[in-house]
Design a protein around this motif. Sequence first.
Motif, short mmCIF file in Angstrom:
data_model
loop_
_atom_site.label_atom_id
_atom_site.label_comp_id
_atom_site.label_asym_id
_atom_site.label_seq_id
_atom_site.Cartn_x
_atom_site.Cartn_y
_atom_site.Cartn_z
N ALA A 1 0.83 -1.64 0.03
CA ALA A 1 -0.45 -0.31 -0.08
C ALA A 1 0.89 1.29 0.05
CB ALA A 1 -0.59 0.10 1.51
N ASP A 2 1.98 1.49 0.45
CA ASP A 2 2.55 2.20 0.22
C ASP A 2 4.46 1.94 0.14
OD1 ASP A 2 4.33 5.02 0.83
OD2 ASP A 2 3.21 4.76 3.02
N PRO A 3 4.79 2.12 -0.69
CA PRO A 3 6.17 1.53 -1.67
C PRO A 3 6.93 2.85 -1.59
CG PRO A 3 4.34 1.34 -3.12
CD PRO A 3 3.57 2.11 -2.56
N ALA A 4 6.91 3.89 -1.45
CA ALA A 4 8.37 4.17 -0.39
C ALA A 4 7.80 4.53 0.71
CB ALA A 4 7.59 5.96 -0.31
N ALA A 5 7.11 4.52 1.45
CA ALA A 5 7.96 3.78 3.18
C ALA A 5 8.61 2.62 2.67
CB ALA A 5 6.10 3.53 3.74
N ALA A 6 8.27 2.03 2.42
CA ALA A 6 8.32 0.93 2.39
C ALA A 6 10.31 0.60 1.61
CB ALA A 6 8.26 -0.69 1.07
N ALA A 7 10.21 1.07 0.45
CA ALA A 7 11.34 1.55 -0.14
C ALA A 7 12.79 2.27 1.33
CB ALA A 7 11.77 2.29 -1.29
N ARG A 8 11.32 3.01 2.38
CA ARG A 8 13.24 3.57 2.72
C ARG A 8 13.45 2.28 3.75
NH1 ARG A 8 8.98 8.07 2.16
NH2 ARG A 8 7.41 6.97 4.54
N ARG A 9 11.96 1.82 4.45
CA ARG A 9 12.92 0.30 5.37
C ARG A 9 13.85 -0.47 4.39
NH1 ARG A 9 7.20 0.15 6.89
NH2 ARG A 9 6.92 0.68 8.47
N ARG B 1 18.83 0.94 -2.27
CA ARG B 1 18.63 2.14 -2.58
C ARG B 1 17.06 2.25 -2.97
NH1 ARG B 1 21.74 2.88 -8.89
NH2 ARG B 1 20.39 5.53 -8.39
N PRO B 2 16.45 3.52 -2.32
CA PRO B 2 15.18 3.19 -2.11
C PRO B 2 14.17 3.32 -2.94
CG PRO B 2 16.53 5.17 -1.36
CD PRO B 2 17.13 4.20 -1.51
N MET B 3 14.88 4.41 -4.03
CA MET B 3 13.90 4.76 -6.13
C MET B 3 14.73 3.74 -6.69
SD MET B 3 15.01 5.52 -8.95
CE MET B 3 16.20 5.91 -9.32
N VAL B 4 15.57 2.90 -6.41
CA VAL B 4 15.25 1.89 -7.54
C VAL B 4 14.15 0.42 -6.84
CG1 VAL B 4 16.66 -0.60 -8.21
CG2 VAL B 4 17.65 1.81 -8.27
N PHE B 5 14.65 0.24 -5.51
CA PHE B 5 13.83 -0.54 -4.61
C PHE B 5 12.00 0.01 -5.25
CE2 PHE B 5 11.22 -2.43 -1.55
CZ PHE B 5 11.45 -3.07 -1.36
N GLU B 6 11.82 1.13 -5.07
CA GLU B 6 10.25 1.57 -5.22
C GLU B 6 9.88 0.95 -6.73
OE1 GLU B 6 7.77 4.90 -4.66
OE2 GLU B 6 9.18 5.68 -4.31
N LYS B 7 11.10 1.13 -7.55
CA LYS B 7 10.11 1.67 -8.97
C LYS B 7 10.21 -0.32 -8.83
CE LYS B 7 12.41 4.99 -11.74
NZ LYS B 7 11.85 4.95 -12.85
N ALA B 8 11.15 -1.62 -8.54
CA ALA B 8 11.04 -2.89 -8.59
C ALA B 8 10.43 -3.47 -7.66
CB ALA B 8 12.69 -3.38 -7.90
N LEU B 9 9.30 -2.99 -7.15
CA LEU B 9 8.92 -3.35 -5.84
C LEU B 9 7.41 -4.55 -6.70
CD1 LEU B 9 7.74 -4.15 -2.60
CD2 LEU B 9 6.25 -1.60 -2.80
N PRO B 10 7.04 -4.07 -7.92
CA PRO B 10 5.60 -4.57 -8.39
C PRO B 10 6.81 -6.00 -8.82
CG PRO B 10 5.89 -2.69 -8.93
CD PRO B 10 7.32 -2.15 -8.03
N LYS B 11 7.90 -6.04 -9.01
CA LYS B 11 8.07 -7.20 -9.92
C LYS B 11 8.90 -8.20 -8.81
CE LYS B 11 8.38 -5.32 -13.94
NZ LYS B 11 7.68 -5.85 -14.73
N PHE B 12 8.66 -8.16 -7.59
CA PHE B 12 9.39 -9.04 -6.53
C PHE B 12 7.78 -9.86 -6.03
CE2 PHE B 12 11.34 -5.22 -3.93
CZ PHE B 12 12.33 -5.12 -4.99
N LYS B 13 6.83 -9.94 -6.70
CA LYS B 13 6.01 -11.13 -6.40
C LYS B 13 5.57 -10.95 -5.13
CE LYS B 13 6.07 -12.78 -11.44
NZ LYS B 13 6.97 -11.47 -11.36
N ILE B 14 5.31 -10.45 -4.33
CA ILE B 14 5.73 -10.34 -2.88
C ILE B 14 3.66 -11.29 -2.36
CG2 ILE B 14 4.41 -9.13 -0.24
CD1 ILE B 14 7.50 -7.30 -1.09
N ASP B 15 4.18 -12.26 -1.85
CA ASP B 15 2.33 -12.87 -1.41
C ASP B 15 2.97 -13.35 0.42
OD1 ASP B 15 0.27 -13.10 -0.57
OD2 ASP B 15 -0.09 -14.62 -3.22
N VAL B 16 2.17 -13.63 1.20
CA VAL B 16 2.28 -14.62 2.29
C VAL B 16 1.81 -15.80 1.86
CG1 VAL B 16 1.71 -14.02 4.65
CG2 VAL B 16 3.32 -12.17 3.29
N VAL B 17 1.50 -17.01 2.06
CA VAL B 17 0.86 -17.50 1.55
C VAL B 17 1.46 -18.48 2.58
CG1 VAL B 17 0.10 -19.59 -0.26
CG2 VAL B 17 0.60 -17.35 -0.71
#
Length: 330
Positions: free
Chosen positions: A261-269, A277-293
Amino acid sequence: MPSRLDRRAFLLGSGALALGGPVAGVARAAPMPGLEILGAPNGSTIVLVDLIESGALAAAAPGATFRLWRTTDDLRAGIVSGRTKLFSTPTHVPANLAARGMPLKLLCLLGMGHLSVVTADETIRSFADLAGKPVLGFFRNDMPDLIFRAIAKMEGMNPDTDMTLTYVQTPMEGAQLLAAGRASTAILSEPPATAAIVMAGTQGRILRRAFDLTEVWGRHKAQPRIPMVGLALHAGLLDEAPELIAALRAGLGPAKDRVLADPAAAARRAERSLEMRPMVFEKALPKFKIDVVSARAAKDELIDFYTTLLELDPAALSGRLPPDDFYLDL
């Protein structure tokens, strides 16, 4: 992250862990202070970072700390010494150790595939287009390489003869070579794939993702996802720290939701805890395919994944599947 495991060291380690385990059937209701939680150098570990920083584990594990592990030697040292009882990891690592008798369990999946083929070659649009082309890989004979080889087999290709496959040690090394124009096509994880595209752009070069390996995998499997990253734990925690297990089960889903919900905050973490790098992390976030299963819910999928790895390299899983009780409910 290299994951070749030294058999003798791990067998010795399993004995040490067994001796240090809790007495069966004895639960300790007190909180577990001073817990060191190790995180894989992978984008989906951000879910674990968020969980810790949110305070969701504070009551069950007061003073818990997070540390990024660099190599599986680092992870192994933590596990064998008894310091590391909770960690994010490529899913084949705890499966390998559990198959050897170490008391490790997989609680859940966190990342469903983060590999893609990045290229400057405009003629490469599909896996078949790699035929006859030079391709740069990383972590030879480890999970990223085995996944690529498995997909090549599914696609009716032999990576050793149908293309020219060479290797570097790390994905960032591959990203740098690609961005500098010293390689034309590479298999990369995230966020190095995004970093390569960004770095090339600053130098006037154009790179693009030709295709996502997870999508190709999905054409041959039940779902377009690869159960690559998970959260594992020492079995002793189930008896020693039931409050911690309950907090993990209650908190991981909301942590994932906050990250997405908050990619910018995730990038700071990620900058603070994962050294990304936060800018790269935020751009890459949709590609991580994060899920909790839940690992138990994904058991059939994991068994299929592990079987695929076993067919390519039995040593990746110590020659066998982990036991049935390896897969925990979330």
